[in-house]
Design a protein around this motif. Structure first.
Motif, PDB file in Angstrom:
ATOM      1  N   LYS A 167     -58.291   1.998 -29.610  1.00 31.65           N
ATOM      2  CA  LYS A 167     -58.530   1.974 -31.442  1.00 31.65           C
ATOM      3  C   LYS A 167     -58.880   3.232 -31.161  1.00 31.65           C
ATOM      4  CE  LYS A 167     -60.804  -2.552 -31.424  1.00 31.65           C
ATOM      5  NZ  LYS A 167     -62.153  -3.056 -30.767  1.00 31.65           N
ATOM      6  N   THR A 174     -59.191   0.260 -38.326  1.00 30.75           N
ATOM      7  CA  THR A 174     -59.033   1.497 -39.121  1.00 30.75           C
ATOM      8  C   THR A 174     -59.388   2.117 -40.543  1.00 30.75           C
ATOM      9  OG1 THR A 174     -56.384   0.718 -38.199  1.00 30.75           O
ATOM     10  CG2 THR A 174     -56.088   2.604 -39.673  1.00 30.75           C
ATOM     11  N   ARG A 228     -55.703   4.239 -32.191  1.00 31.58           N
ATOM     12  CA  ARG A 228     -54.921   4.305 -33.221  1.00 31.58           C
ATOM     13  C   ARG A 228     -55.768   4.701 -34.572  1.00 31.58           C
ATOM     14  NH1 ARG A 228     -58.162  -0.841 -34.405  1.00 31.58           N
ATOM     15  NH2 ARG A 228     -59.629   0.500 -35.079  1.00 31.58           N
ATOM     16  N   ASN A 229     -56.613   5.330 -34.089  1.00 33.26           N
ATOM     17  CA  ASN A 229     -57.372   5.529 -35.743  1.00 33.26           C
ATOM     18  C   ASN A 229     -56.895   7.536 -35.879  1.00 33.26           C
ATOM     19  OD1 ASN A 229     -59.022   3.503 -35.869  1.00 33.26           O
ATOM     20  ND2 ASN A 229     -60.843   4.540 -34.722  1.00 33.26           N
ATOM     21  N   GLY A 265     -55.993  -4.613 -35.539  1.00 31.81           N
ATOM     22  CA  GLY A 265     -57.392  -3.692 -35.878  1.00 31.81           C
ATOM     23  C   GLY A 265     -57.184  -2.917 -37.117  1.00 31.81           C
TER      24      GLY A 265
END
Lengths: 278, 278
Positions: free
Chosen positions: A243, A84, A246-247, A80
């Motif tokens: 995701k 990101t 993560r962001n 990712g």
């Protein structure tokens, strides 16, 4: 994960300790969401908000001119990295942020030391620079494939730590994120790239070969995380199966770091007070 | 100076010991001629011969491809950096040797760490690179002018040693020469540049200001020589009041270093044996 520091998640488990003592990648659950609020849409909205904050901070970061920011993203295929960058820096003006993606070195690059090409792409004063992969590939691919031995690997860790210290001591804030996904999550994401023709360009058959070396890569990651997490350039492991999480985690950490710098516009020029343009 | 090692002059006094212990610039006589044979014309002929040898060695150095050579020349104004390059490398093909002269940094360069521009100009495999002045200017000018303090200076020495170790451990032979002239010799050479209109372009009034800081520069040189003479990149002080001797000493040391590398053409390709071009 336990919350402390006024409700902010502790970084105990996710920030790799200097010297790597007691750190093991297996203790980091790729599915964890230490920064999540249990509401995906809320988390997404929060990422968008943070992206706007980061843009505003970049403006004063540039005007301030005392610092440089190097954000370095590592992670296996499909972890990712691209996503990101898109999410966290989507609001930031291209005037203030540059990215560089590292591929296999060219003949000219190979005829120099492996940090030669990296050093050329470090941020200038006032600039954000994002490295999509990095010099850490030079202690992953050659290690897993046995092209360099233990002694050479240790030498490279030392070079890298020295290099990052130079950057830090000359005004660069270095943030290193390892996007950590599970073997199963990678399977799904690779399959998606195979099944969706619009994603074929992101896939190569070689990715499946690299996947076969999963354990070796995880080991090489653990070793480098332990050897190169320093006071001046610490590593953060980011659980990245989600995701959105993560962001959210990376956007939060970048925003927090920028705020901690106490950025300021240069002092007012008294000559400008009351000056009228004719 | 006493001769030993089969008639070759010892480097005891001219090679700065690692750690700088017992080294003082005042013990280095700028008028000494440790490599001279007492016959100026003979010495000049020897320099020309060595320059041809160095060219021949560059050819195999390039074919060999295992090494890079960085020759770094430091010295006060008129110490003879340009003249050395001309004399020692005059026979070497420009295909195999590049030079870079370092001036005051540009705005872009200044917005990066001070080794950023230097790293871009290190030699590629098979190449000779000559630096006319170098990153050592960054521990001279700012030190003498008080722009950086002791702590920052020590930090820079460490950065420089780390940087040169990276180069060395990735195949670069680093030779550092400090061209050492006397205060009186500089007076004569500057006067010549003033009196001869064809030499005016080499002179600027600022040179006289720098000359006023002679003692401070000598001290800054002594400090850096002691702090940055390492196993992997030692400093050699070259007595340089005599131009011929300066050239002879440097040409000899470069030739000796190249010979010690035991350079060789790549192994024969058996497929070429007896091959006839149609």
């Amino acid at each position: 994960m336990a919350k402390k520091n006024n409700g902010k998640p502790s970084l105990d488990r996710w920030q790799v300790p200097v010297g790597g003592k007691g750190f093991a990648l297996k203790d980091c659950d790729p599915g964890a969401k230490p920064y999540g609020n249990g509401d995906k849409n809320g988390d997404k909205a929060r990422v968008a908000e943070l992206a706007r904050e980061i843009d505003a901070l970049q403006d004063v970061f540039y005007a301030d001119g005392r610092f440089k920011l190097l954000v370095l993203l590592q992670g296996t295929d499909t972890a990712g990295k691209d996503g990101t960058i898109r999410a966290v820096f989507k609001e930031t003006s291209p005037l203030g942020v540059r990215t560089h993606g590292w591929k296999a070195p060219s003949t000219l690059e190979r005829s120099h030391d492996y940090l030669w090409r990296i050093h050329q792409q470090v941020p200038a004063a006032g600039e954000f620079m994002i490295h999509n992969r990095s010099h850490y590939e030079d202690v992953l691919v050659p290690v897993v494939n046995g092209w360099i031995d233990r002694k050479q690997t240790a030498q490279r860790y030392a070079h890298i730590n020295d290099f990052e210290r130079l950057l830090c001591e000359t005004g660069t804030v270095v943030m290193k994120f390892m996007l950590h996904i599970s073997f199963e999550e990678q399977r799904g994401r690779l399959q998606e790239r195979i099944d969706d023709t619009a994603k074929h360009w992101k896939f190569s058959l070689g990715d499946l070969e690299v996947r076969k070396q999963w354990k070796e890569y995880q080991q090489a990651y653990e070793n480098l995380l332990r050897a190169t997490s320093t006071d001046w350039a610490p590593w953060t492991v980011v659980p990245a199966d989600s995701k959105t999480h993560r962001n959210l985690m990376i956007a939060t950490l970048v925003r927090d770091k920028l705020k901690a710098l106490k950025l300021r516009y240069p002092p007012d020029d008294p000559q400008l007070k009351g000056l009228v343009v004719q």
